[in-house]
Design a protein around this motif. Structure first.
Motif, PDB file in Angstrom:
ATOM      1  N   ARG A 173      13.952  63.878  13.678  1.00 19.65           N
ATOM      2  CA  ARG A 173      14.754  63.387  12.442  1.00 19.65           C
ATOM      3  C   ARG A 173      13.989  63.068  11.450  1.00 19.65           C
ATOM      4  O   ARG A 173      14.121  63.306  10.109  1.00 19.65           O
ATOM      5  CB  ARG A 173      15.658  62.251  12.708  1.00 19.65           C
ATOM      6  CG  ARG A 173      16.900  62.855  13.399  1.00 19.65           C
ATOM      7  CD  ARG A 173      17.972  61.667  13.711  1.00 19.65           C
ATOM      8  NE  ARG A 173      17.507  60.528  14.784  1.00 19.65           N
ATOM      9  CZ  ARG A 173      17.436  60.635  16.021  1.00 19.65           C
ATOM     10  NH1 ARG A 173      18.017  61.751  16.587  1.00 19.65           N
ATOM     11  NH2 ARG A 173      16.900  59.823  16.788  1.00 19.65           N
ATOM     12  N   ALA A 174      12.640  62.535  11.508  1.00 16.92           N
ATOM     13  CA  ALA A 174      11.839  61.914  10.807  1.00 16.92           C
ATOM     14  C   ALA A 174      10.877  63.118  10.066  1.00 16.92           C
ATOM     15  O   ALA A 174      10.562  62.898   9.000  1.00 16.92           O
ATOM     16  CB  ALA A 174      10.691  61.081  11.373  1.00 16.92           C
ATOM     17  N   HIS A 175      10.791  64.275  10.563  1.00 14.58           N
ATOM     18  CA  HIS A 175      10.188  65.555   9.969  1.00 14.58           C
ATOM     19  C   HIS A 175      10.864  66.833  10.204  1.00 14.58           C
ATOM     20  O   HIS A 175      10.670  67.455  11.089  1.00 14.58           O
ATOM     21  CB  HIS A 175       8.760  65.579  10.826  1.00 14.58           C
ATOM     22  CG  HIS A 175       7.938  64.356  11.009  1.00 14.58           C
ATOM     23  ND1 HIS A 175       7.137  64.090   9.812  1.00 14.58           N
ATOM     24  CD2 HIS A 175       7.706  63.470  11.882  1.00 14.58           C
ATOM     25  CE1 HIS A 175       6.699  62.949   9.968  1.00 14.58           C
ATOM     26  NE2 HIS A 175       6.941  62.573  11.271  1.00 14.58           N
ATOM     27  N   ASP A 207      13.788  61.342  17.461  1.00 15.57           N
ATOM     28  CA  ASP A 207      13.392  60.433  16.615  1.00 15.57           C
ATOM     29  C   ASP A 207      12.227  61.078  15.351  1.00 15.57           C
ATOM     30  O   ASP A 207      12.194  61.019  14.194  1.00 15.57           O
ATOM     31  CB  ASP A 207      12.785  59.117  16.793  1.00 15.57           C
ATOM     32  CG  ASP A 207      13.457  58.165  17.545  1.00 15.57           C
ATOM     33  OD1 ASP A 207      14.856  58.370  17.394  1.00 15.57           O
ATOM     34  OD2 ASP A 207      13.125  57.147  17.847  1.00 15.57           O
ATOM     35  N   ALA A 208      11.242  61.725  16.052  1.00 12.76           N
ATOM     36  CA  ALA A 208      10.330  62.556  15.357  1.00 12.76           C
ATOM     37  C   ALA A 208      10.909  63.645  14.748  1.00 12.76           C
ATOM     38  O   ALA A 208      10.453  64.125  13.716  1.00 12.76           O
ATOM     39  CB  ALA A 208       9.224  62.917  15.993  1.00 12.76           C
TER      40      ALA A 208
END
Length: 116
Positions: free
Chosen positions: A110-112, A107-108
């Motif tokens: 994809r977010a960054h 998730d991190a």
């Protein structure tokens, strides 16, 4: 950055307070000493360090295990400045990410996105 060489001021304070294998008290803040570090990298590092703290993992071990666990061929390249940091990084062999930790890192990522 995950070894504690460089961190945002907020991350340095939080990680020094309790991140396994995390930042050393003498960690440099920001892109010190002429290193080229994009400001957006600090948000990604903050996210990774938060995940490491939550799951009780050394950040560099967590990152290496995540990279080596990808379903495609990859090569994890890391640098260390001391034997102690080398021992921490090589301790990755003893780390197994939980499904929850792996999902949080995905998730991190994809977010960054930090595509080079």
């Amino acid at each position: 950055m995950l070894t504690g060489q460089r961190a945002s001021p907020r991350t340095a304070k939080a990680c020094a307070a309790g991140c396994p294998g995390g930042l050393e008290p003498r960690c440099r803040v920001g892109a010190a000493e002429g290193a080229h570090v994009a400001d957006r990298a600090f948000a990604a590092v903050d996210a990774c360090l938060s995940i490491a703290r939550k799951h009780g993992l050394a950040p560099v071990q967590m990152a290496l295990e995540w990279v080596m666990g990808q379903p495609f061929a990859c090569l994890a390249i890391f640098m260390v400045a001391s034997r102690a940091r080398l021992a921490t990084a090589l301790g990755r062999a003893d780390v197994t990410l939980t499904k929850e930790a792996r999902q949080a890192i995905d998730d991190a990522d994809r977010a960054h996105p930090m595509r080079y």
